[in-house]
Enzyme design. Structure first.
Site, PDB file in Angstrom:
ATOM      1  N   ASP A  80     -11.358   2.570   3.470  1.00  0.00           N
ATOM      2  CA  ASP A  80     -11.483   1.090   3.307  1.00  0.00           C
ATOM      3  C   ASP A  80     -13.040   0.926   3.313  1.00  0.00           C
ATOM      4  OD1 ASP A  80      -9.561  -0.586   3.210  1.00  0.00           O
ATOM      5  OD2 ASP A  80      -9.186  -1.039   5.146  1.00  0.00           O
TER       6      ASP A  80
ATOM      7  N   LYS B 154       0.898  -0.975   0.048  1.00  0.00           N
ATOM      8  CA  LYS B 154       0.102   0.147   0.096  1.00  0.00           C
ATOM      9  C   LYS B 154       1.051   1.149  -0.043  1.00  0.00           C
ATOM     10  CE  LYS B 154      -3.791  -2.309   2.107  1.00  0.00           C
ATOM     11  NZ  LYS B 154      -4.507  -2.794   3.491  1.00  0.00           N
TER      12      LYS B 154
ATOM     13  N   GLN C 245      -5.209  -1.708   9.460  1.00  0.00           N
ATOM     14  CA  GLN C 245      -4.881  -2.695   8.592  1.00  0.00           C
ATOM     15  C   GLN C 245      -5.564  -4.008   9.584  1.00  0.00           C
ATOM     16  OE1 GLN C 245      -3.274  -3.213   5.931  1.00  0.00           O
ATOM     17  NE2 GLN C 245      -3.856  -5.300   6.037  1.00  0.00           N
TER      18      GLN C 245
END
Ligand code: NAD
Length: 282
Positions: free
Chosen positions: A116, A49, A93
């Site tokens: 997200d 990422k 995460q």
């Protein structure tokens, strides 16, 4: 023989567009990643990422905490990042250790920075057909289906898997685009029969060779979300690719498929979050 939907080509195009738009925007997006513990897969995902961010002109910062962090400390930190003017985008995460409540933690992220797409607010916006952030893998699957040029409206779409990250958001988007959608899961009976009727088949289970060629309708679009590590260390999806490609009309490979699109859609969401916050101060 199926046409291969290349995640590599599509993702690279999306990242290129994001890079160009960021250049024109004149300001750099700032993105905070919060990681807990040292899950090896997470380490790789975070590294990738940050590499993508670099490529696109996004400033990314990693805040790495030990496994022992408390729920309270995690929530306070995510709230601080959400309020901070220093960041346009924030993500936690996953997975996080079992003693932590993932959804409670994620909900501390302002939904306008939730790139997200996992806050309850963004889930609700998606479910009610409003604009919000869509989980990156699910958004990536839709881009891959659209890339085939098929008309989704009226098609029989079958989604195997009902997770909040993949199965449900893919199903909702397909419904929004007027497909007739069936969601299958671990309690589904006659899965094979259901799959055989699918014009579009999305597989997000996490089991190697779960979908075999005899489950696929000839000409179908097959999107393989699964990531499984084989004994030789190589990755494979949930679909028996070699056999399935002889029956399907379009199919995504693993690696080189949905995974790359997930990463590209994250870059797109970071750009969108930045643009929204430039227009409207939060
Ligand atoms: P999950 O474990 O949350 O969900 C798996 C789903 O599979 C569940 O809904 C379950 O009901 C269903 N399932 C299990 N056994 C079944 C059976 N016998 N018949 C029908 N359904 C069954 O997993 P997830 O987070 O949705 O991820 C699924 C897969 O996708 C995993 O391999 C994961 O690594 C992968 N994944 C890939 C990406 C990517 O970027 N490519 C992103 C997220 C997840």
């Amino acid at each position: 023989m199926a046409e291969i939907i290349s995640g590599k080509i599509l993702a690279s195009k999306i990242k290129q567009e994001v890079k160009q738009e960021i250049k024109q925007l004149g300001i750099k997006p700032y993105f905070a990643i919060v990681q807990i513990g040292n899950n090896p897969a997470s380490n790789t995902y975070v590294r990738n990422k940050m590499k993508d961010c670099d490529e696109c002109g996004i400033e990314s910062y990693l805040y790495h905490y030990g496994e022992g962090i408390s729920q309270h400390a995690l929530e306070v930190f995510l709230e601080e990042l959400s309020i901070s003017k220093d960041f346009h985008a924030v993500m936690l995460q996953l997975p996080i250790p079992n003693h932590l409540d993932m959804q409670e933690a994620i909900n501390e992220i302002n939904f306008k920075k939730d790139v997200d797409g996992l806050t309850t607010i963004n889930n609700g916006l998606l479910a009610t057909g409003q604009n919000g952030f869509i989980p990156c893998t699910a958004a990536g699957c839709m881009e891959m289906i659209r890339s085939t040029g098929i008309d989704i409206a009226g098609k029989n779409a079958v989604v195997i898997g009902r997770s909040n990250i993949v199965g449900k958001p893919v199903a909702i988007q397909l419904l929004k685009e007027n497909a007739t959608v069936t969601i299958c899961h671990s309690h589904t009976i006659r899965l094979k029969e259901i799959c055989q009727k699918a014009d579009i088949l999305i597989v997000a289970v996490g089991k190697k060779n779960f979908v075999t060629a005899d489950m696929i309708k000839p000409g179908a679009v097959v999107i393989d979300v699964g990531i499984n590590v084989q004994e030789n260390g190589k990755l494979c999806g949930d679909v028996d690719f070699n056999e399935a490609k002889e029956v399907a009309g379009y199919i995504t490979p693993v690696p080189g498929g949905v995974g790359l699109m997930t990463r590209a859609m994250l870059m797109k969401n970071i750009l969108e979050a930045t643009k929204c916050q430039l227009i409207k101060d939060i």
